[in-house]
Design an enzyme around this catalytic site. Structure first.
Site, PDB file in Angstrom:
ATOM      1  CD  GLU A  84      37.443  19.562  40.738  1.00 55.60           C
ATOM      2  OE1 GLU A  84      37.434  18.387  41.158  1.00 55.60           O
ATOM      3  OE2 GLU A  84      38.490  20.209  40.560  1.00 55.60           O
ATOM      4  CB  SER A 115      52.503  74.791  71.469  1.00 60.63           C
ATOM      5  OG  SER A 115      53.681  75.432  71.883  1.00 60.63           O
TER       6      SER A 115
END
Length: 783
Positions: free
Chosen positions: A108, A481
């Site tokens: 860059e 149950s």
């Protein structure tokens, strides 16, 4: 006579004073140009001088406070979720690895630390390159990019360029080079909603920025120019080409050595593309946390940089996730293969075929280790297929067994495995491939610490990306149950004891008694053993025993009593079917209810978030959980909790949960649950400091299989989790609370010794619930 005159040299005509000579003309032109240029420069300088004071304030940079996403962490600081338009991890320049900075500078702005915001040498170099016909180059510095990203539009004009240059100068005058680079490396967009290199490292590679390699740094550095074009997930070839160029630049600039360059150039980078972006599968947890935080902070939730710390741990969550997935897939293997998910006609042209396969498989995302594949060739002996990643696999022998019937030429054409079929494959033991299928059944698991209700693990379904419905918190299902212990607990307060004898015999109710249809409840195995103790009735999960107990104590009392554990009265109507778990609850609610038995009788509320902090670590809210041991939180007698615990331990030792004996721990207790027609399968169990609830069922309730029960479906999930989490945890024997007396092998309340308490129950046909609610309840005859 002719006369002649002597030749005289010709002389130029005299020039008028002040005439234009070429020299003077050149000087005049030069002066005019210089003057004009000076005027233009003065005009530009004047314009810039006028514009400079009007430049925007640099507060957004000098006091850099970017939008920060909501982050969700485990109790041991593992990132498990991130929410926000901008996914960013603010990282100070000192914490950014040197190699990451060098990779960015190489591509860059390699003169970043030399120029003053505008790189005139770079501009000249780019101009010469562009004029000589090279690929077009730009010369924007990092400072100019910061100016553009914070203050300017993407408009291409000389005016914007001028403002960009002015802003770059202003930024350079107000911030140090390191400050500028820090802002840039945190603000830049890098694809996949990632802003900044730290976030990108996590998203693309699943690791913190400090751990990336040179090759990975180079790949990340290639993203700012065009995040879509160089995205390694979407365009791996382009991304690698740019990465190689950046590595070359780093080498040319002597940022890396020859050896580092060669190693990085050859490194095969593993880019994350699986369903989990984080190191742990806790998607349901992260989403729950997001919803809870949003209720308090609204839209600030996604921009303020809030950090949410949950109560789960990575080890517990991993164990729960793997146990649930294994349990569900074991169920799938016991049932029929349903056939391929889809078919296409694969083109003959290879390039067209590759495109068609890639397009189709994109609609069938992988589910962790359950991979989608396109069949290229199929026979009863061998299947050759290709995955979305391009890997070609061969499946043979045992790997074909599950789908063997669908490989025959006699199989229905719309179900047969053939070329162009989309199938699911997995690696058994991480080696050979085998055909499998995505499950249609769903499941849930939650574990909590009964001391204060802290949720240790939560898995709301098989795959969050396929089904975001959280079955832990949202699935109201019949508990079967697994609800019986709460009825037994109520019975202890009404004078019954574990030794009370109750008749396990058929019972029926005619239409006149029910106000609707006749009801003949049955035991699950349709077997009846006559008189037995209440303890044995729970151990063997006898329906007739539970019905007779609830009749004795009263259905209304039973309903009211169960609210002590956190159950909702309106979800559990006061009918005798309540004895068989015909109401509705969630796994989350069950976890809180079973905690009461585990902790000695105290009500604790399961909670997920321990604290919320802002981006600077300031605590904004902190959980203050209800804790066991505080008298105000007691909801049942300690003796009651002890007796129910002793009976639930017998369920593991001798009853429907004997599979859990593989844990080789005498301190575990629990109860199975299977609803009518095997539509829901549960196991709820615990150790002194850990409660776990497992559930399996279909979203649209249907039979799981005639031989499928809570003990065979949900219990293995619970065991798989506990095997890992209880490893190394000492066995803890429960002390006998005061106020209990032992006579023979049984315990009794001191005020109800043998001979004074209810000795036996002999209940025949009895009035049942009336009207429409009764008819609905009677449909739900449970195990």
């Amino acid at each position: 006579m002719t006369t002649t005159t002597p030749d005289t040299p010709s002389t130029p005509s005299p020039t008028p004073s002040g005439g234009l000579t070429p020299k003077r003309l050149a000087l005049w032109a030069l002066g005019l140009l210089t003057g004009s240029a000076l005027v233009v420069v003065l005009v530009i300088v004047f314009a810039l001088a006028m514009a400079y004071p009007n430049l925007p304030s640099l507060d957004t940079i000098t006091d850099y406070r970017p939008k920060m996403p909501l982050r969700v962490f485990s109790a041991d600081n593992v990132l498990i979720g991130e929410f926000g338009e901008e996914r960013r991890t603010l990282t100070r320049i000192k914490d950014i690895p040197d190699i990451m900075k060098k990779a960015v500078l190489a591509i860059e702005d390699d003169r970043f630390y030399q120029h003053g915001g505008i790189d005139y040498m770079g501009i000249l170099r780019a101009a010469v390159h562009n004029l000589t016909g090279g690929a077009r180059q730009g010369a924007s510095t990092i400072t100019q990019q910061v100016a553009r990203n914070f203050f300017l539009s993407s408009e291409q004009s000389y005016k914007r360029k001028a403002y960009e240059a002015l802003l770059a100068w202003k930024i350079e005058k107000n911030l140090s080079k390191d400050q500028i680079l820090e802002v840039y490396m945190n603000q830049i967009y890098l694809g996949q909603r990632a802003f900044g290199f730290s976030s990108a490292a996590q998203i693309y590679f699943g690791k913190p920025l400090k751990d990336i390699s040179i090759a990975e740094a180079a790949m990340l550095a290639g993203l700012p120019k065009a995040p879509s074009a160089y995205n390694p997930v979407v365009n791996p070839k382009r991304a690698r080409t740019r990465q190689q160029y950046i590595l070359q630049r780093m080498h040319e600039l002597r940022y890396i050595t020859d050896a580092q360059y060669e190693q990085a150039r050859k490194e095969q980078i593993k880019v994350k593309s699986d369903s989990s972006e984080f190191g742990v599968h806790a998607e349901y947890v992260a989403e729950m946390a997001r919803q809870l935080v949003y209720e308090q902070f609204k839209e600030e939730t996604y921009t303020r940089g809030l950090n949410v710390f949950t109560t789960i741990t990575k080890a517990d969550q991993d164990a729960a996730y793997l146990a649930l997935r294994r349990g569900v897939m074991d169920y799938e293997r016991r049932h029929q293969y349903r056939g391929p998910e889809a078919y296409i006609d694969i083109p003959a042209n290879k390039e067209e075929a590759d495109d068609a396969i890639e397009t189709e498989l994109a609609d069938h995302p992988d589910s962790d280790d359950i991979v989608a594949a396109m069949v290229l060739e199929a026979s009863p002996q061998l299947v050759r297929a290709v995955t979305a990643s391009g890997e070609e696999v061969k499946i043979a022998g045992p790997g074909l067994q599950f789908a063997q019937g669908w490989l025959s030429e006699k199989a229905a054409s719309n179900r047969r495995i053939r070329r162009g079929a989309v199938i699911r494959i997995t690696q058994d033991g991480g080696k050979d491939w085998a055909i499998t299928q995505m499950p249609e059944v769903e499941s849930a698991f939650i574990s909590v610490a009964p001391d204060d209700g802290a949720i240790k693990s939560l898995v709301g379904g098989f795959d969050f990306n396929r089904n975001k419905f959280n079955h832990v918190t949202q699935a109201w299902r019949q508990p079967g149950s697994s609800f019986k212990p709460f009825i037994y607990s109520a019975a202890l307060e009404r004078g019954l004891t574990p030794a009370t004898l109750i008749n396990d015999a058929p019972i029926s109710f005619d239409a006149g008694q029910t106000g609707g249809q006749a009801w003949e409840p049955k035991n699950y195995d349709n077997k009846y053993e006559g008189m037995m103790t209440m303890r044995r009735g729970l151990t063997k999960s006898k329906n007739m025993i539970s019905i007779r107990i609830l009749h004795k104590i009263g259905a209304k009392y039973g309903q009211e009593y169960t609210t002590r554990f956190g159950f909702e009265a309106d979800k559990n109507p006061p009918y005798l079917t309540l004895a068989l778990g015909a109401g509705a609850t969630t796994p989350l609610q069950m976890a809180g209810a079973y905690s009461v038995f585990a902790n000695g009788g105290y009500r604790v509320n399961p909670y997920l978030i321990s604290k919320v902090t802002d981006a600077d670590g300031k605590v904004l809210s902190q959980a203050i959980p209800e804790k066991a041991g505080i008298d105000g939180n007691r909801v049942i007698d300690e003796r009651n909790a002890y007796l129910i615990d002793s009976m639930l331990r017998d369920v593991v030792r001798y009853g429907t949960a004997t599979r859990a004996l593989v844990l080789n721990r005498p301190d575990i207790a629990g109860k199975t649950g299977t609803t009518n027609d095997s539509m829901d399968a549960w196991f709820a169990g615990y150790q002194a400091h850990l409660v776990g609830i497992a559930w399996i069922g279909y979203d649209q309730p249907k039979n799981l299989g005639n031989r499928e029960t809570g003990g065979g479906l949900a219990l293995p999930i619970w065991i798989g989790y506990m095997q890992k989490t209880l490893k190394g945890i000492p066995v803890e024997e429960r002390p006998v609370p005061s106020g209990l007396v032992q006579v023979g092998d049984e315990w009794y309340y001191q005020e109800n010794p043998p001979g004074t308490s209810v000795q036996s129950l002999e209940v025949g046909a009895h009035p049942a619930p009336q009207g429409e609610p009764a008819r609905e309840a009677i449909k739900n005859e449970l195990f």
